[in-house]
Design a protein around this motif. Structure first.
Motif, mmCIF file in Angstrom:
data_model
loop_
_atom_site.group_PDB
_atom_site.id
_atom_site.type_symbol
_atom_site.label_atom_id
_atom_site.label_comp_id
_atom_site.label_asym_id
_atom_site.label_seq_id
_atom_site.Cartn_x
_atom_site.Cartn_y
_atom_site.Cartn_z
ATOM 1 N N PRO A 105 -3.201 -56.717 22.249
ATOM 2 C CA PRO A 105 -3.042 -57.613 21.091
ATOM 3 C C PRO A 105 -2.674 -56.874 19.817
ATOM 4 N N ARG A 106 -3.347 -55.756 19.542
ATOM 5 C CA ARG A 106 -3.053 -55.004 18.306
ATOM 6 C C ARG A 106 -1.643 -54.420 18.341
ATOM 7 N N LEU A 107 -1.274 -53.808 19.461
ATOM 8 C CA LEU A 107 0.048 -53.187 19.547
ATOM 9 C C LEU A 107 1.153 -54.236 19.486
ATOM 10 N N THR A 108 0.923 -55.399 20.078
ATOM 11 C CA THR A 108 1.911 -56.467 20.010
ATOM 12 C C THR A 108 2.102 -56.937 18.570
ATOM 13 N N LYS A 109 1.002 -57.070 17.849
ATOM 14 C CA LYS A 109 1.086 -57.478 16.453
ATOM 15 C C LYS A 109 1.811 -56.424 15.619
ATOM 16 N N GLU A 110 1.479 -55.160 15.802
ATOM 17 C CA GLU A 110 2.076 -54.099 14.996
ATOM 18 C C GLU A 110 3.562 -53.929 15.312
ATOM 19 N N CYS A 111 3.935 -54.079 16.576
ATOM 20 C CA CYS A 111 5.354 -53.988 16.919
ATOM 21 C C CYS A 111 6.130 -55.162 16.334
ATOM 22 N N GLY A 112 5.511 -56.334 16.335
ATOM 23 C CA GLY A 112 6.171 -57.496 15.757
ATOM 24 C C GLY A 112 6.321 -57.408 14.260
ATOM 25 N N ALA A 113 5.428 -56.667 13.608
ATOM 26 C CA ALA A 113 5.470 -56.545 12.144
ATOM 27 C C ALA A 113 6.433 -55.460 11.679
ATOM 28 N N LEU A 114 7.006 -54.688 12.586
ATOM 29 C CA LEU A 114 7.921 -53.608 12.193
ATOM 30 C C LEU A 114 9.108 -54.136 11.396
ATOM 31 N N GLY A 115 9.594 -55.308 11.789
ATOM 32 C CA GLY A 115 10.770 -55.864 11.112
ATOM 33 C C GLY A 115 10.563 -56.056 9.625
ATOM 34 N N HIS A 116 9.315 -56.330 9.218
ATOM 35 C CA HIS A 116 9.036 -56.527 7.796
ATOM 36 C C HIS A 116 9.076 -55.222 7.012
ATOM 37 N N LEU A 117 9.059 -54.089 7.729
ATOM 38 C CA LEU A 117 9.063 -52.787 7.059
ATOM 39 C C LEU A 117 10.455 -52.174 6.975
ATOM 40 N N LEU A 118 11.467 -52.837 7.550
ATOM 41 C CA LEU A 118 12.823 -52.293 7.517
ATOM 42 C C LEU A 118 13.272 -52.054 6.075
ATOM 43 N N GLY A 119 13.858 -50.876 5.877
ATOM 44 C CA GLY A 119 14.331 -50.531 4.543
ATOM 45 C C GLY A 119 13.294 -49.844 3.682
ATOM 46 N N THR A 120 12.086 -49.659 4.218
ATOM 47 C CA THR A 120 11.045 -48.968 3.459
ATOM 48 C C THR A 120 10.757 -47.620 4.104
ATOM 49 N N LYS A 121 10.157 -46.730 3.340
ATOM 50 C CA LYS A 121 9.852 -45.408 3.876
ATOM 51 C C LYS A 121 8.728 -45.454 4.902
ATOM 52 N N GLU A 122 7.921 -46.520 4.870
ATOM 53 C CA GLU A 122 6.847 -46.640 5.855
ATOM 54 C C GLU A 122 7.383 -46.975 7.243
ATOM 55 N N TYR A 123 8.606 -47.532 7.312
ATOM 56 C CA TYR A 123 9.133 -47.988 8.596
ATOM 57 C C TYR A 123 9.192 -46.859 9.619
ATOM 58 N N TRP A 124 9.785 -45.735 9.267
ATOM 59 C CA TRP A 124 9.995 -44.662 10.245
ATOM 60 C C TRP A 124 8.689 -44.012 10.671
ATOM 61 N N SER A 125 7.757 -43.868 9.726
ATOM 62 C CA SER A 125 6.470 -43.269 10.103
ATOM 63 C C SER A 125 5.697 -44.205 11.030
ATOM 64 N N LYS A 126 5.740 -45.510 10.730
ATOM 65 C CA LYS A 126 5.038 -46.483 11.582
ATOM 66 C C LYS A 126 5.711 -46.567 12.945
ATOM 67 N N LEU A 127 7.038 -46.523 12.975
ATOM 68 C CA LEU A 127 7.760 -46.576 14.242
ATOM 69 C C LEU A 127 7.395 -45.383 15.117
ATOM 70 N N GLU A 128 7.339 -44.197 14.534
ATOM 71 C CA GLU A 128 7.008 -43.003 15.315
ATOM 72 C C GLU A 128 5.570 -43.056 15.821
ATOM 73 N N THR A 129 4.660 -43.555 14.987
ATOM 74 C CA THR A 129 3.259 -43.675 15.419
ATOM 75 C C THR A 129 3.138 -44.621 16.607
ATOM 76 N N LEU A 130 3.814 -45.757 16.521
ATOM 77 C CA LEU A 130 3.763 -46.721 17.613
ATOM 78 C C LEU A 130 4.424 -46.168 18.873
ATOM 79 N N ARG A 131 5.527 -45.466 18.724
ATOM 80 C CA ARG A 131 6.195 -44.891 19.887
ATOM 81 C C ARG A 131 5.275 -43.920 20.622
ATOM 82 N N GLN A 132 4.584 -43.085 19.876
ATOM 83 C CA GLN A 132 3.691 -42.117 20.511
ATOM 84 C C GLN A 132 2.541 -42.819 21.234
ATOM 85 N N GLU A 133 1.995 -43.859 20.612
ATOM 86 C CA GLU A 133 0.849 -44.530 21.221
ATOM 87 C C GLU A 133 1.264 -45.349 22.443
ATOM 88 N N VAL A 134 2.314 -46.148 22.309
ATOM 89 C CA VAL A 134 2.725 -47.019 23.405
ATOM 90 C C VAL A 134 3.217 -46.203 24.591
#
Length: 465
Positions: free
Chosen positions: A250-279
């Motif tokens: 449930p948490r990972l599904t929510k966080e992956c779905g929320a990635l789109g809202h971070l597009l264009g921000t500096k947090e996007y790439w760090s969050k994407l890499e964190t999720l990639r490592q965990e998933v």
């Protein structure tokens, strides 16, 4: 050679028919009875109301007898957590009405759904409303009933909503309330006795509620994975280990779905890499779980050819949908495999969102020896890199076992979510997808879970009517 004759146990059908006849006779003879009270329901209309007359125990006992004879969640679990109406449970009946009314509404709804009696289902809804009122009173006076009784009442109300599906969010709200109650009580409250049984049954409902609501599940925390089992002498079961992996979904599904809202921000790439490592770490964990299961329990599964005695194995034209079906030693082992495949599909879906490869294979780890030859082909193994469609088909080939009359309610309840996710991973309109739709309709019509009808009505998420 003469045809082989098989014995079919007709007792359940005849007893249910006799109970229905007895019920009709009871309703027709109500005017002659004045010594005991009863509730009588008029012929329902869309806005029909109930006549609140005194209630007799005769009609009530018919519903409860059927409920106990054909359990909706399995004989053992039902006799331990939904104890109203079970011999020896008089103390529960006399102290606290929420549990009594909740189980009664479930039993009446179950009888009405299975026998397609709208009048009885209308009455069940009335009892359900009274159960909600009583539960609200007991929650405001927590010292009156035990926490276990309140939990059991909420479980019964959740199952009622899954049976009737009057409100698409009804079961979600009840399961969410059950989760919040468990959080308040803490993991030490479910270490023994009825509390532990309630926890082990309701945790699956809580997991799917969190996934449907797209919110993190508190069962993911380490204390909820360990504290309830500190007094267990045996090592955790394979299902427990698998469930602990699934609590992160449930948490990972929510966080992956929320990635789109971070597009264009500096947090996007760090969050994407964190999720990639965990998933990326979960699929190897699932594969390791699968090899451990194969090494210990791999010989409890076998394949059979579709048979005319198994009507669900054929399509509308009478052709077998699958070349072979998967059979198990018991329902627990079947649940292991269908939930493993469900988890694997969902984690592979997250890999797709994150542009991660999901076709990795894992050979059998050193020290583990499969019980069956890896070439048997009954179940796909991790070294074969199963796709999401492979997982879906393996669930489909297992559904017939879950739908056996001997498994009745619990078998259907266990595969509601796996059947939906299997359907979502099959090509729309394919013969396999149409077959899953047919099975879900049967779950609604013959087993009683109206929720099953809506499992294959929309590919939208979450489910809506």
């Amino acid at each position: 050679m003469s045809d082989i004759q098989s014995f079919v146990d007709e007792r359940p059908r005849l007893e249910a028919k006799a109970a229905a006849v007895q019920l009709e006779q009871l309703s027709s003879n109500v005017a002659d009875s004045s010594s005991t009270p009863f509730y009588l329901v008029r012929s329902p209309s869309p806005l029909g109301c109930l006549d609140e007359l005194p209630l007799s125990g005769h009609e009530e006992q018919i519903y409860l007898s059927f409920f106990n004879y054909r359990p909706v969640v399995g004989h053992y679990i039902q006799s331990q957590i939904l104890v109203y109406g079970v011999p020896g449970s008089n103390e529960l009946v006399s102290s606290g009405n929420a549990l009594r009314l909740s189980v009664q509404s479930l039993a009446v709804a179950y009888y009405g759904r299975v026998h397609r009696q709208d009048r009885i289902c209308t009455r069940a809804r009335y009892i359900y409303s009274k159960a909600l009122e009583e539960l609200a009173l007991e929650l405001n006076h927590p010292g009156k009933p035990s926490h276990q009784r309140i939990m059991a009442a909420i479980v019964a109300l959740t199952l009622y909503e899954m049976l009737t599906f009057h409100d698409a969010n009804g079961w979600v709200q009840h399961a969410g309330g059950l989760g919040r109650l468990l959080q308040v009580l803490g993991p030490k409250s479910v270490q023994k006795g009825q509390g532990k049984l309630l926890f082990e049954f309701s945790r699956v409902l809580i997991l799917w509620q969190s996934h449907t609501a797209r919110e993190p599940c508190f069962l993911e925390t380490e204390e909820w994975k360990t504290v309830p089992y500190v007094f267990d002498c045996e090592t955790p079961s394979h299902y427990n280990n698998l469930f602990n992996l699934m609590t992160s979904l449930p948490r990972l599904t929510k966080e992956c779905g929320a990635l789109g809202h971070l597009l264009g921000t500096k947090e996007y790439w760090s969050k994407l890499e964190t999720l990639r490592q965990e998933v990326s770490g979960f699929i190897p964990k699932l594969y390791h779980w699968r090899w451990c299961w194969e090494a210990e329990l791999g010989d409890c599964v076998y394949s059979i050819f579709p048979s005319r005695n198994i009507t669900q194995a054929f399509d509308d034209e009478g052709c077998p949908v699958f070349d072979s079906l998967i059979w198990y030693a018991d329902l627990d082992r079947a649940n292991d495999i269908v939930h493993y495949n469900t988890a694997l599909m969902l984690f592979k879906h997250l890999c797709g969102i994150l542009n991660l490869p999901d076709d990795q294979a894992l050979p059998c780890p050193p020290g583990l020896t499969p019980k069956q030859p890896t070439t048997s082909g009954i179940l796909l193994l991790p070294d074969q890199a199963p796709t999401t469609r492979d997982c879906a088909l393996e669930i489909c080939r297992s559904l017939n076992f879950h739908m056996l009359p001997a498994h009745a309610g619990p078998g259907a309840l266990d595969v509601l979510a796996p059947a939906r996710f299997a359907w979502l991973n099959l090509a729309a309109g394919s013969k396999e997808a149409r077959w899953v739709e047919k099975v879900c309709q049967e779950i609604a019509d013959n087993v009683g879970y109206e929720l099953g009808r809506y499992m294959t009505m929309s590919r939208a998420f979450p489910l809506s009517r």
